[in-house]
Scaffold this motif. Structure first.
Motif, mmCIF file in Angstrom:
data_model
loop_
_atom_site.group_PDB
_atom_site.id
_atom_site.type_symbol
_atom_site.label_atom_id
_atom_site.label_comp_id
_atom_site.label_asym_id
_atom_site.label_seq_id
_atom_site.Cartn_x
_atom_site.Cartn_y
_atom_site.Cartn_z
ATOM 1 N N GLN A 1 -3.229 11.306 -33.259
ATOM 2 C CA GLN A 1 -2.109 10.027 -33.151
ATOM 3 C C GLN A 1 -0.693 10.426 -33.873
ATOM 4 O O GLN A 1 -0.167 9.963 -33.178
ATOM 5 C CB GLN A 1 -3.152 8.940 -34.101
ATOM 6 N N LEU A 2 -0.943 11.214 -35.221
ATOM 7 C CA LEU A 2 0.182 11.987 -35.201
ATOM 8 C C LEU A 2 1.467 12.811 -34.009
ATOM 9 O O LEU A 2 1.853 12.717 -34.400
ATOM 10 C CB LEU A 2 -0.112 13.359 -36.604
ATOM 11 N N LEU A 3 0.622 13.459 -33.460
ATOM 12 C CA LEU A 3 1.175 14.281 -32.494
ATOM 13 C C LEU A 3 1.574 13.800 -30.946
ATOM 14 O O LEU A 3 1.196 14.313 -29.964
ATOM 15 C CB LEU A 3 0.929 15.249 -31.756
ATOM 16 N N HIS A 4 1.226 12.249 -30.932
ATOM 17 C CA HIS A 4 1.147 11.288 -30.140
ATOM 18 C C HIS A 4 2.327 11.813 -29.200
ATOM 19 O O HIS A 4 2.959 11.582 -29.386
ATOM 20 C CB HIS A 4 0.977 10.023 -30.184
ATOM 21 N N PRO A 5 3.031 12.161 -27.852
ATOM 22 C CA PRO A 5 3.859 12.214 -27.248
ATOM 23 C C PRO A 5 4.502 11.399 -27.383
ATOM 24 O O PRO A 5 5.659 10.818 -26.932
ATOM 25 C CB PRO A 5 3.043 13.316 -25.907
ATOM 26 N N ASN A 6 3.594 10.570 -26.864
ATOM 27 C CA ASN A 6 4.893 8.947 -26.652
ATOM 28 C C ASN A 6 5.495 8.139 -27.860
ATOM 29 O O ASN A 6 6.851 7.229 -27.521
ATOM 30 C CB ASN A 6 3.899 7.729 -26.335
ATOM 31 N N ARG A 7 5.181 9.126 -28.858
ATOM 32 C CA ARG A 7 5.361 8.743 -30.220
ATOM 33 C C ARG A 7 6.301 9.923 -31.008
ATOM 34 O O ARG A 7 7.535 9.627 -31.346
ATOM 35 C CB ARG A 7 4.340 8.090 -31.383
ATOM 36 N N LEU A 8 6.251 10.964 -30.883
ATOM 37 C CA LEU A 8 7.237 12.035 -30.736
ATOM 38 C C LEU A 8 8.806 12.245 -30.042
ATOM 39 O O LEU A 8 9.415 12.272 -30.696
ATOM 40 C CB LEU A 8 6.226 13.796 -30.850
ATOM 41 N N LEU A 9 8.272 12.170 -28.564
ATOM 42 C CA LEU A 9 9.586 12.078 -27.606
ATOM 43 C C LEU A 9 9.675 10.832 -27.049
ATOM 44 O O LEU A 9 9.548 10.489 -26.654
ATOM 45 C CB LEU A 9 8.876 12.857 -26.613
ATOM 46 N N GLU A 10 11.163 10.307 -27.790
ATOM 47 C CA GLU A 10 11.915 9.412 -27.014
ATOM 48 C C GLU A 10 12.785 9.161 -26.244
ATOM 49 O O GLU A 10 12.480 10.217 -25.579
ATOM 50 C CB GLU A 10 13.043 9.477 -27.938
#
Length: 454
Positions: A311-320
Motif C-alpha cells: 500500500q505504501l508503494l502503491h504505484p497509483n498513489r506515488l505517481l501522479e
C-alpha cells in the motif's frame, strides 16, 4: 594434513620431501604453493626424528633453507626451536634481515626462540594457539583488503555478489555488500530537495532520473541475488533492503512541496518492482508476498500509521498521472498514457532485464504477472487505507484479456498455470482460508473497471 588442506582450498602444492628433489623443483615464484618436508615423509623410511638426525642437514636442504630465509618473511607457530639444531643454525646463519619474522607467543617462550627473535628482530603474536592466530590473521588480511579496494563498479559488485551468494561463510560479507549499496541510495534520498518554489514535470523527471541512476547498482545486485538464490536462503536480506529504502523515503518532514515527499519513495518502488519481476520469472511466489507485506512505512511525510509496502508503494498513489504524462521524456504532443504509472515503471525497469529476459514479449508478460500479483495483495490486504484497491496497469489494458473469454485477464491465466506447475503455492495461505478460485473470480470484477481502450 597441510597438503590436504591446500588441495581442499583448490591449491595444488609442489611437495619436496627428499633433499635430492630440490634440484628438480619448480622455482617458488612459479608454484602455487610449496611444502618442504625437512624431516621426510611419514611414508618414507628416511625420516629424521632423533636429536642426532636433526643436528645436521644435507647441503641441498641447507641451500634451500637459506634461500627461503633470505627471500621470504616467516610466520612461526607451534615450533619451539629447542630440538632442530640444524634448522636453528640455518635460520641464524642467514644474514639478510629484509623480511620480518613473527612467532606465536605460545611456542616462543624458550631460550632458543627468544635468541632467534632477538637476532632477527622478530615479533611476538599474542595467541592461544594456531587456530586462533591464523583465524585472526585471515580476518585482518580480509579487512585490510576491503579497505584498500577501489570503489566497486556495478559489474564488480555483481561479480562479488555471485561469489558470496552460495557460500555460507560469506553470509555477512554478502549482507554488508548489499547493504552498503543500499546506504548509498539512502544517502541520495536524504539529499533530495523536498521544497521547490517552481516545480514542473521537467524537474520531477530530473529528480526521478537521479534516483534511478543512484539506484542502478543496487537494483542490479538485487535482481542477480534473487535470480540465483533459488531456495530463498537470503529472502530476509532482500526484504531488509526494501525496508531500508522505505525508512529513508519516509523520514519525517515538517513540510514538503506536493509530489516531492512521495518522490523520496521512488527508489523503494523501483527496487520492489525489480525484485518482484525477478521473483515472478523465477517462480518465487512466497518472496513476492514477503516483499509486499513484511516491510512497513509511514506515509504523509512520516506521520501516518505504518502500512505495508504493497500500500505504501502503491504505484497509483506515488505517481501522479499528470506529472508522468507531462514528463519531457515522452516528447512534445504526447497524448498521455492510459496507465502512466504502470508504463513508467515498465519502461524504467526494462533495461535491467535485457540479458536475463531478452524478448520484449516475455518481459511484458512477466511484468504484467507481477502487477497482477501486487494488485491481488493490495485488494486483499488494504491495511485500512481508503481509495487504494488493486492497482490499475497495462496488465488490464484492452489487449490484456483472453480472446477466448473477454472477462478473464491473461495475467490470471498465467497465474493459474504457475499454480499448476508449482510444488508449493503460498497464495492459499496468504488468503487465510478463503477459496483461492473464488477470490480470483471476484478479482476479475475489480479489474474490469480498469479496462482501458487504446
Amino acid at each position: 594434513l597441510t597438503e590436504q588442506a591446500l588441495e581442499a582450498a583448490g591449491v595444488a602444492p609442489q611437495v619436496i620431501a627428499r633433499p635430492e628433489a630440490v634440484n628438480g623443483m619448480a622455482p617458488f615464484a612459479h608454484a602455487d604453493a610449496t611444502v618442504i618436508k625437512l624431516h621426510g615423509d611419514y611414508k618414507d623410511l628416511g625420516t629424521r626424528n632423533t636429536p642426532e638426525e636433526l643436528s645436521d642437514y644435507p647441503e641441498e636442504w641447507t641451500t634451500l633453507l637459506r634461500q627461503v630465509f633470505d627471500e621470504y618473511g616467516l610466520v612461526i607457530s607451534g615450533w619451539s626451536g629447542d630440538w632442530d639444531t640444524a634448522l636453528v643454525d640455518a635460520l641464524e646463519g642467514t644474514p639478510n634481515r629484509r623480511y620480518p619474522l613473527y612467532w606465536d607467543s605460545r611456542s616462543s617462550k624458550g631460550a632458543t626462540a627468544k635468541s632467534i627473535l632477538g637476532n632477527r628482530r622478530g615479533l611476538f603474536i599474542q595467541s592461544a594457539g594456531a587456530d586462533e592466530m591464523f583465524g585472526d590473521l585471515l580476518a585482518s588480511i580480509d579487512a585490510l583488503e576491503r579497505l584498500s579496494q577501489p570503489p566497486l563498479t556495478t559489474a564488480m559488485a555483481v561479480a562479488r555478489l555471485k561469489r558470496y551468494l552460495p557460500d555460507p561463510v560469506h553470509r555477512i560479507d554478502l549482507h554488508d555488500l548489499v547493504m552498503d549499496a543500499a546506504k548509498v541510495v539512502s544517502a541520495r534520498i536524504a539529499e533530495q530537495p523536498v521544497s521547490v518554489s517552481s516545480l514542473d514535470a521537467a524537474r520531477i523527471q530530473d529528480i526521478y532520473e537521479q534516483h534511478l541512476e543512484a539506484s542502478t547498482p543496487l537494483i542490479h545486485m538485487l535482481i542477480t541475488g534473487i535470480w540465483h538464490d533459488a531456495d530463498g536462503t537470503h529472502d530476509r536480506l532482500w526484504t531488509d533492503v526494501l525496508q531500508r529504502l522505505i525508512d529513508a523515503g519516509t523520514a519525517p518532514l515538517s513540510s514538503a512541496t506536493s509530489g516531492l515527499d512521495t518522490a523520496r519513495l521512488w527508489p523503494a518502488l523501483l527496487a520492489m518492482t525489480a525484485m518482484g519481476v525477478a521473483a515472478v520469472r523465477r517462480d518465487r511466489e512466497r518472496l513476492i508476498i514477503r516483499l509486499s507485506t513484511d516491510p512497513h512505512g509511514r506515509a504523509r511525510m512520516g506521520t501516518a500509521e505504518p502500512t505495508s509496502a504493497a500500500q505504501l508503494l502503491h504505484p497509483n498513489r506515488l505517481l501522479e498521472k499528470s506529472w508522468v504524462d507531462a514528463m519531457p521524456r515522452w516528447g512534445e504532443g504526447h497524448p498521455g498514457w492510459i496507465y502512466p504509472a504502470s508504463h513508467l515503471l515498465k519502461a524504467d525497469i526494462r533495461p535491467y532485464f535485457e540479458n536475463l529476459i531478452p524478448l520484449d514479449a516475455d518481459y511484458t508478460a512477466t511484468f504484467h504477472g507481477y502487477e497482477y500479483r501486487l494488485g491481488l495483495i493490495q485488494e486483499n490486504r488494504g491495511d485500512g487505507l481508503r481509495g487504494y484497491r488493486a492497482m490499475s496497469g497495462e496488465y488490464v489494458g484492452e489487449t490484456g484479456w483472453s480472446w477466448e473469454d473477454r472477462d478473464v485477464p491473461f495475467a490470471e491465466l498465467a497465474f493459474r498455470e504457475a499454480a499448476e506447475r508449482s510444488q508449493e503455492w503460498p497464495w492459499a495461505d496468504f488468503l487465510d482460508g478463503d477459496d483461492l478460485d473464488q477470490t480470483l473470480i471476484n478479482h476479475r470484477e475489480v479489474l474490469k473497471h480498469y479496462r482501458g481502450r487504446w
